[in-house]
Design an enzyme around this catalytic site. Structure first.
Site, short mmCIF file in Angstrom:
data_model
loop_
_atom_site.label_atom_id
_atom_site.label_comp_id
_atom_site.label_asym_id
_atom_site.label_seq_id
_atom_site.Cartn_x
_atom_site.Cartn_y
_atom_site.Cartn_z
N GLU A 105 15.38 -6.87 0.81
CA GLU A 105 15.54 -6.55 -0.61
C GLU A 105 16.79 -5.70 -0.82
OE1 GLU A 105 11.93 -5.56 -2.67
OE2 GLU A 105 12.93 -4.05 -3.89
N ASP A 107 18.43 -3.47 -3.97
CA ASP A 107 18.00 -2.94 -5.27
C ASP A 107 19.08 -2.17 -6.02
OD1 ASP A 107 15.41 -3.77 -4.75
OD2 ASP A 107 14.77 -1.85 -3.95
N GLU A 109 18.39 0.16 -9.29
CA GLU A 109 17.38 0.69 -10.21
C GLU A 109 18.04 1.75 -11.10
OE1 GLU A 109 13.09 0.46 -8.09
OE2 GLU A 109 14.51 1.82 -7.11
N ASN A 124 18.80 0.75 -3.02
CA ASN A 124 17.96 0.77 -1.82
C ASN A 124 18.15 -0.56 -1.10
OD1 ASN A 124 16.17 1.63 0.11
ND2 ASN A 124 14.39 1.72 -1.24
#
Length: 289
Positions: A105, A107, A109, A124
Site C-alpha cells: 500500500e 498512502d 492521507e 505511509n
C-alpha cells in the site's frame, strides 16, 4: 498473399492498441476508470463527469476505486481539499493491493485541521503487510483554495510522492540488502473521505465539528499511466516504459533540492527518528530513504 498481409496489418494494429491501452490511461471522465465503492449518494459528478465532489456528513463518508489494478506506473489526481474547519476529517488518495495480511500500500492521507492551521499530509508505505512507516509534512499553501496535483511515481528503482512536482517522500528499492520493496502485487487506486477524529488532528485532541458539515472535497484530472492487470505480463518488466527511464531512476538535481527544502522546513514527523517507537532505526532508514 494480399489477404495474409492485410490480416497481419490488422492484427498488428489491434495488438498495438491493446498494449497501449494496458499501459497508458488518461480517462476523460471519472467513470471510465473508476467506480464508487462506498455511499454513491455522497459522490457527485461535475462537469460531465470530468470532476467529482466527495461529501462527508453525519450519515456517511464515501469512497471510490479504479476498475483495474496496476503494477508500476505514474498515478496522479488534482484535489481541492475541505475548506474552513476540517478538523477530524481525512481525505485519502492511495494505492492498495487488497491482499489483507500481505498487502502492499502507498498512502496519501490529508489530515484536516482547525481554521487557519496548516493541512498535514501523512504518507505511509506497506510492503508485504508491514507498514508503520509514517511521515508527516505540513503543506506550504492552502490546499482548499484551489486544485493541486498529488502524484505517486512507482518504478523498479524507487517510490516518490509528489505535491505539485515537489517530492515530499522517497522510498528506495534496497532489495540488494534484503529490504522488502513492493514489486510483485498490482495495486488499485483508491480514495476516501471519512471521519477519524480519534487520531487525525493533533492525535485526536481536536474533534470534528458537525455543525460545519457537509464537508466537501473535489477531484479532477484523473491520470493513471501504468501496467494494467490483467494485461500483457511483459509490461511490468519492460524497461521501455517511460517511468522506468534513466531520468526516473533517482531524483534529479532540482527535485533533490526541493526534497531537502521540504524535509528541512515542513516535515513535522518521521518514523525514522521516532526513538520512542524505534530505539533502533528500521533498516530502510539506515540504508537511506
Amino acid at each position: 498473399m494480399a489477404l495474409k498481409d492485410d490480416f497481419l496489418f490488422i492484427f498488428s494494429c489491434m495488438l498495438a492498441i491493446s498494449l497501449s491501452s494496458s499501459i497508458l490511461g488518461r480517462p476523460a471522465t471519472f467513470l471510465e476508470d473508476f467506480g464508487i465503492t462506498w455511499s454513491d449518494s455522497h459522490i457527485k459528478q461535475i462537469d460531465g463527469g470530468r470532476a467529482i465532489q466527495l461529501i462527508l456528513d453525519q450519515n456517511s463518508g464515501c469512497g471510490f476505486a479504479s476498475k483495474r489494478k496496476y503494477l508500476f506506473g505514474h498515478i496522479s489526481m488534482k484535489i481541492k481539499l475541505i475548506s474552513g474547519d476540517s478538523a477530524g476529517t481525512v481525505t485519502a488518495f492511495y494505492m492498495n493491493s487488497d491482499t489483507n495480511t500481505i498487502r502492499d500500500e502507498l498512502d496519501f492521507e490529508f489530515l484536516g485541521n482547525r481554521t487557519g492551521q496548516p493541512y498535514t499530509v501523512q504518507t505511509n508505505i506497506y510492503t508485504h503487510g508491514k507498514g508503520d512507516r509514517e511521515q508527516r509534512v505540513n503543506l506550504w499553501f492552502d490546499p482548499a483554495a484551489d486544485f493541486h496535483t498529488y502524484t505517486i511515481m512507482w518504478n523498479h528503482h524507487h517510490i516518490v510522492f509528489y505535491v505539485d512536482e515537489v517530492p515530499i517522500r522517497v522510498y528506495k528499492n534496497n532489495e540488494a540488502i534484503n529490504i522488502l520493496y513492493p514489486k510483485l502485487q498490482p495495486m488499485g487506486v483508491y480514495s476516501t473521505l471519512w471521519e477519524a477524529d480519534d487520531w487525525a488532528t493533533r492525535g485526536g485532541l481536536e474533534k470534528i465539528d458537525w455543525s460545519k458539515a457537509p464537508f466537501l472535497a473535489y477531484y479532477k484530472d484523473f491520470d493513471i499511466e501504468g501496467c494494467a492487470v490483467p494485461g500483457p505480463t511483459s509490461c511490468a518488466s519492460n524497461p521501455r516504459n517511460w517511468w522506468e527511464g534513466t531520468a526516473y531512476h533517482a531524483l534529479n538535481a532540482k527535485e533533490a533540492r526541493r526534497y531537502r527544502w521540504v524535509r528541512l522546513n515542513h516535515m513535522i514527523y518521521d518514523y525514522c527518528t521516532d526513538k520512542s517507537r524505534y530505539p533502533v532505526p528500521p533498516r530502510e532508514c539506515l540504508a537511506g530513504i
